[in-house]
Design an enzyme around this catalytic site. Structure first.
Site, PDB file in Angstrom:
ATOM      1  N   LYS A 173       0.859  -1.186   0.000  1.00  8.81           N
ATOM      2  CA  LYS A 173       0.000   0.000   0.000  1.00  8.81           C
ATOM      3  C   LYS A 173       0.895   1.235   0.000  1.00  8.81           C
ATOM      4  CE  LYS A 173      -4.285   0.888   2.525  1.00  8.81           C
ATOM      5  NZ  LYS A 173      -4.856   0.790   3.881  1.00  8.81           N
TER       6      LYS A 173
HETATM    7  C1  E4P Z   1      -8.232   1.730   3.891  1.00  4.21           C
HETATM    8  O1  E4P Z   1      -7.452   0.936   3.398  1.00  4.21           O
HETATM    9  C2  E4P Z   1      -7.997   2.431   5.146  1.00  4.21           C
HETATM   10  O2  E4P Z   1      -7.256   1.567   5.980  1.00  4.21           O
HETATM   11  C3  E4P Z   1      -9.248   2.756   5.896  1.00  4.21           C
HETATM   12  O3  E4P Z   1     -10.409   2.391   5.183  1.00  4.21           O
HETATM   13  C4  E4P Z   1      -9.296   4.118   6.473  1.00  4.21           C
HETATM   14  O4  E4P Z   1     -10.509   4.288   7.164  1.00  4.21           O
HETATM   15  P1  E4P Z   1     -10.758   5.483   8.208  1.00  4.21           P
HETATM   16  O5  E4P Z   1     -11.020   6.720   7.443  1.00  4.21           O
HETATM   17  O6  E4P Z   1     -11.973   5.044   8.977  1.00  4.21           O
HETATM   18  O7  E4P Z   1      -9.520   5.574   9.051  1.00  4.21           O
END
Ligand code: E4P
Length: 217
Positions: A83
């Site tokens: 990522k």
């Molecule tokens: C996606 O890969 C992220 O880890 C995640 O969805 C972020 O979510 P949040 O905005 O609730 O932290």
């Protein structure tokens, strides 16, 4: 629509995985912090448990360091998806890693142009953050719709991974629009099974059943 679980909590992943509901897992530095585990160790444990892609995020911000971290994370297991944030260095990292055959999830996407340029850089997944846009009184689902249209117009293979999902309604809306994947916390996935009329109906059936004085077994 594929379901990814957005957590690094092993027990929650296992519960959903045993039900066949887990097509992949996404983690991020905040989720690793929340799990209180070593990143390599917990990522390996998750990757060994689930069949699908497990996103592990780099924390470097310069290309050379991002590449080094990405290659290191990719070695944890064959189903690791690296990522990277949607920055210029992240896009360069995405291109290099995807050319090497590593799956890449480009994260922190907040606009259709960002999604378009990530697809050009060879992203396997693009992660638009719905909830964080909604928090600002913007419509996160409009973004998913725009990306769907753009990717379909030009037959981009990058998969739309609806992220920052906060509610069961977000899951439904992402599915209606045609997101390829939605990643959600375990509690949101479980909440999809809830309906007040189901609870009410069950209460009524059980009350009537008690009046029959019967038992099935
Ligand atoms: C996606 O890969 C992220 O880890 C995640 O969805 C972020 O979510 P949040 O905005 O609730 O932290």
């Amino acid at each position: 629509m594929k379901f990814f679980v957005d957590t690094a909590d092993i027990d929650s992943i296992r519960e959903l995985n045993d039900l066949g509901m887990v097509d992949g897992v996404t983690t991020n530095p905040s989720l690793i912090m929340k799990a209180g585990r070593d990143i390599q160790e917990v990522t390996k444990e998750i990757a060994d448990m689930v069949d699908g892609p497990v996103s592990a995020e780099v924390v470097a911000t310069e290309y050379d360091d991002m590449i080094a971290e990405g290659r290191h994370l990719a070695k944890i297991a064959p189903n690791i998806c690296v990522k990277v944030p949607l920055t210029w260095a992240g896009l360069k990292t995405c291109k290099t890693l995807s050319d090497e055959g590593t799956q890449v999830n480009v994260t922190l996407c907040f606009s259709a142009n960002q999604a378009l340029i990530a697809a050009k850089a060879g992203a396997t997944f693009i992660s638009p953050f719905i909830g964080r846009l909604d928090d600002l009184n913007m419509d996160g689902m409009d973004l998913i719709q725009d990306i769907r249209t753009i990717y379909d117009n030009y037959d981009f293979k990058t998969q739309i991974l609806a992220a920052s999902i906060r509610s069961a309604n977000h899951m439904k809306d992402a599915a209606l629009i045609g997101a390829d994947v939605a990643t959600a916390p375990p509690g949101v996935i479980k909440a999809m099974a809830n309906h007040v009329l189901t609870d009410k109906g069950l209460d009524a059936f059980l009350a009537d059943w008690a009046k029959t004085g019967q038992s099935i077994l």
